[in-house]
Design an enzyme around this catalytic site. Structure first.
Site, PDB file in Angstrom:
ATOM      1  N   GLU A 142     -29.142   6.308 -32.579  1.00  8.27           N
ATOM      2  CA  GLU A 142     -27.766   5.845 -32.723  1.00  8.27           C
ATOM      3  C   GLU A 142     -26.952   6.475 -31.601  1.00  8.27           C
ATOM      4  O   GLU A 142     -26.447   7.583 -31.728  1.00  8.27           O
ATOM      5  CB  GLU A 142     -27.195   6.233 -34.087  1.00  8.27           C
ATOM      6  CG  GLU A 142     -25.823   5.615 -34.337  1.00  8.27           C
ATOM      7  CD  GLU A 142     -24.933   6.435 -35.253  1.00  8.27           C
ATOM      8  OE1 GLU A 142     -24.134   5.844 -35.986  1.00  8.27           O
ATOM      9  OE2 GLU A 142     -25.017   7.673 -35.215  1.00  8.27           O
ATOM     10  N   ASP A 171     -29.470   9.775 -36.425  1.00  9.25           N
ATOM     11  CA  ASP A 171     -28.021   9.634 -36.503  1.00  9.25           C
ATOM     12  C   ASP A 171     -27.330  10.543 -35.484  1.00  9.25           C
ATOM     13  O   ASP A 171     -27.815  11.630 -35.171  1.00  9.25           O
ATOM     14  CB  ASP A 171     -27.554   9.997 -37.917  1.00  9.25           C
ATOM     15  CG  ASP A 171     -26.048   9.951 -38.056  1.00  9.25           C
ATOM     16  OD1 ASP A 171     -25.491   8.843 -37.987  1.00  9.25           O
ATOM     17  OD2 ASP A 171     -25.423  11.022 -38.202  1.00  9.25           O
TER      18      ASP A 171
END
Length: 819
Positions: free
Chosen positions: A473, A418
């Protein structure tokens, strides 16, 4: 001038292996000039690569443009630098930034050598959980904590009545506090499942109680509102420890990912458990032909509404949904069903919570004594969270060990990292527009320490588990992010194609259907670095959060409450919404990347939005659940979108088009609102026109022969009108001069004609002319080919929808193309 010119993370201020000597720690690398930068001196070192032999990762490959043999010898880094950088062979446009790549690879290799010298190597370094936190050693429990800013420390908990006066800890010269508590006969020193905390005094004489940084489990009193979390000593007796029963499934050729949040997966307005998710939701995922599950919010986070992204305890399973043993049951169940499991790894930042989280160890000390950067550099102003100091030795140990812990203790099959954009740049991507100019990626704004950490992380993960999948990401599109480390890339396997959902939101909110540009759609889906794989998605959890809408709700809005019954005729809004929902998700999958992702519930057009319980909604769980009853109710139209989702996944399962390198957009017809493209052996025709149906529409293709329908969004089983004949043969005609594309039809050497109804997508496959006519293999006309046996296991009940493929020769043609 390159960014992040701090000295490499070295053992001189960290704790290193606990057996290291002070003399070894004080050895400093020599400094030499390399170009315009000061870099650590060159050394000979084994350079990890991803090349393999007999399925094992190569560990001693030389640094070269292309690594083809694990037996290659150790090479001198400087000599190799003066030759070729592997990534430049892939993209010569990166040549002006050669010095940047030299700088960061040198930091990476120097770090590897230091780890080899002081810790026994990268993989051994990543076993920090066997030294830090609580571990059983020689008839007792040893607890260690890195807290160099502490002046005094004690271990407290249920086991000593929260009185640490008899359990004072000792500090070594590297800031590591430790204590050994012997067992009393058969009675363990610290009982399993009992609460513990680290109590320490900092410089101003104030004592603080904190959850141990390496704690494996943490809980909170559910009856006490806003109560602080407690660390929990987790050492279940052998009879209570979960034993894995099923091997990891093989790595898929292309991941079809189901993004899921366990807590909000119940139909009821409550938090769901790991075991309930395993028993009730995993079979749904498998039935829809996904091959990978991506679990959100696994690491403990005290604030539920953070969606799991404000992590407080990195080694602890989120206790809201159960225990560590319950999570192991979930993962084992997924493996039994043939599903691989990825985990959201949040190493880009940490919760700002000082009571429950890692930030509680930050008492204003220097960067070398803290997990985080000091001051503004250590704070993410948009996320209200703390930013790691990736140049710190103990931060590297903590984060790398965290990855190994989840891989080996819980059998995860990889990670989705993330917030990678925030890690890559000192500006965290805030108020920054990335235009694709390479200077945006390789400048003073680049956080090279973070880049080196991610290179180490990817090397570690793929060394431990060669078949792991690691996804970044990243919205910036940094070149080399998804190239192997041995090519001097950062080493991720895939990046999320984050620009695609934004494009669909723009179209749905700001443009009428007739204003949709076919060229803009196709460009948005194909605008990526083809040497680096992408996972495409039309919507994820981000597009479902309160304040936004799912695609289905954006299309149909309030009519979803009244117009989804099959017992009444569909309104124009519902008919349009279901049609475009299928088309948007499918073209995103087929054209947008080398993998595909869907968020839980969006496969059947889940209405409304996600809103976690909070003060603003009176702590309601009503919008923090998944209404599976909608898709399970046979007279509701949600079943049509779900059936199409199942079919398009099955199409890839049989034709392997996602993993094919053959992707050609032959037409983006603005006048007729039609996009035609080939992916693998399939021909895709998307008609976005809101009204017009085209009979005898001519489409180009590569191979001559006979084509038949493989998938039709207009099939009755998918809520369509059934306008396309599935038993019709489409014979090709040659176009122009063979081998001269400009004389062909849309640069394709062959063509055939077909019926293209408005707001539909139809996929065609080529039938081998030497074979006799096969039965219709259209996925929209055959009942489900999977069922669940008495044990809840997915089993085959008949040869699948497009089983004629292997006999029809399409797979053979695909293999020829791939070769």
């Amino acid at each position: 001038m390159l960014a992040s010119l701090d000295l490499l993370a070295t053992p001189s201020t960290g704790s290193l292996s606990l057996s290291s000597t002070k003399d070894a720690r004080n050895k400093q690398p020599k400094v030499v000039n390399f170009g315009s930068q000061k870099l650590l001196g060159s050394r000979r070192i084994k350079f990890p690569s991803r090349s393999s032999r007999n399925g094992k990762v190569g560990r001693c490959s030389s640094i070269s443009a292309v690594v083809t043999d694990d037996s290659s010898t150790i090479t001198d880094l400087d000599e190799e630098m003066e030759q070729q950088i592997g990534i430049l062979n892939t993209d010569p446009g990166l040549a002006p930034y050669k010095d940047h790549f030299k700088y960061r690879i040198k930091k990476y290799v120097d770090q590897l050598e230091l780890l080899e010298q002081h810790e026994g190597g990268l993989e051994e370094f990543a076993r920090g959980y066997s030294k830090f936190g609580f571990n059983r050693e020689d008839g007792g429990v040893v607890y260690r904590e890195w807290a160099p800013a502490a002046q005094d420390a004690q271990l407290i908990g249920d086991f000593n009545g929260w009185d640490g006066s008899n359990h004072k800890m000792e500090k070594n010269q590297f800031g590591v506090w430790s204590i050994k508590i012997p067992d009393s006969g058969e009675t363990p020193a610290i009982p399993h499942n009992s609460r513990v905390k680290f109590r320490f005094k900092h410089g101003d004489g104030v004592w603080m109680d904190r959850i141990p940084a390496w704690i494996k489990y943490a809980t909170v009193d559910p009856e006490n509102f806003a109560a602080p979390y407690d660390g929990v000593y987790w050492e279940p007796p052998a009879a209570e420890r979960y034993q894995f029963k099923h091997p990891r499934p093989p790595k898929p050729e292309a991941p079809r990912i189901y993004e899921a949040h366990v807590g909000m997966s119940s139909t009821e307005p409550r938090i769901n458990s790991y075991r309930e998710f395993a028993d009730n939701v995993l079979p749904r995922i498998r039935e829809n032909n996904y091959n990978t599950v991506q679990l959100m919010a696994v690491m403990e986070h005290s604030y539920y509404a953070s969606f799991g992204y404000h992590v407080t305890n990195f080694f602890a399973v989120s206790s809201r949904s159960g225990t560590p043993e319950d999570l192991k049951y979930l993962i084992d169940k997924a493996h039994e069903l043939g599903l691989r499991v990825l985990m959201d790894a949040v190493h880009s930042h940490a919760s700002n919570n000082v009571t429950d989280g890692l930030n509680g160890f930050d008492v204003g000390q220097s960067a070398q004594e803290s997990y985080f950067h000091p001051g503004e550099r250590g704070y993410h102003k948009l996320w209200d969270s703390k930013l790691f100091n990736y140049a710190n030795w103990e931060v590297l140990r903590f984060l790398l060990s965290n990855l190994r812990w989840w891989l080996e203790e819980f059998n995860f099959d990889g990670f989705r990292f993330d917030g990678v954009t925030s890690m890559l740049y000192h500006h965290q991507g805030i108020n920054t527009t990335f235009t694709g100019n390479y200077i945006e990626y390789f400048s003073e704004a680049t956080d090279v320490d973070a880049v080196v950490y991610m290179m180490l992380a990817n090397s570690l993960v793929h060394n431990i588990l060669p078949d792991a999948i690691v996804i970044a990401e990243d919205v910036s599109g940094m070149p080399g992010l998804c190239r192997p480390v041995f090519e001097w890339g950062i080493g991720f396997d895939y990046r999320l194609a984050m620009g695609i959902p934004d494009k669909w939101i723009d179209f749905l909110k700001n443009k009428s259907d007739k204003d949709w540009s076919m060229k803009e759609i196709s460009l948005s889906l194909t605008n990526r670095r083809y040497s680096e794989k992408c996972v495409s998605y039309a919507e994820s959890h981000d597009q479902s959060i309160v304040g936004d809408k799912t695609i289905a709700f954006a299309l149909m809005d309030q009519e979803m409450y009244t117009g989804m019954s099959c017992l009444t005729e569909a309104s124009p809004t519902i008919e349009r919404g279901i049609a475009l929902h299928k088309m948007i998700h499918f073209i995103t999958m087929a054209l947008g990347g080398e993998g595909y992702l869907n968020f839980m519930g969006n496969e059947f057009g889940h209405p409304e939005w996600i809103d976690f319980p909070r003060e603003g909604n009176d702590w309601s769980y009503d919008k923090c659940r998944r209404q599976w009853n909608l898709v399970d109710t046979d007279h509701l139209r949600y079943k049509y979108m779900n059936a199409f989702d199942r079919a398009m996944n099955l199409l890839d399962e049989k034709f392997k088009f996602l993993s094919s390198a053959k992707q050609i957009v032959s037409s983006a017809d603005e006048e007729h609102k039609v996009i035609v493209f080939e992916r693998g052996d399939l021909v895709f025709v998307f008609n976005f026109h809101p009204e017009d149906t085209y009979e005898g529409y001519k489409v180009g293709c590569d191979l001559p022969g006979k084509y038949r329908v493989a998938l039709d969004s207009d099939a009755l089983d998918f809520g369509g009108r059934g306008r396309v004949g599935h038993d019709v043969d489409h014979f090709t005609s040659p176009e122009g001069i063979p081998g001269v594309p400009e004389t062909n039809f849309n640069n394709r050497p062959n063509s055939f004609k077909m019926l293209s109804p408005s707001r539909t997508c139809v996929v065609y496959y080529r039938v081998d002319e030497g074979e006799e006519e096969k039965s219709n293999i259209n996925v929209g006309s055959v009942d489900d080919s999977l069922a669940i046996d008495d044990n809840g296991v997915i089993v085959k009940v008949e040869e699948e929808i497009i089983g004629a493929l292997e006999e029809g020769g399409a797979l053979e043609e695909r293999e020829k193309w791939d070769e």
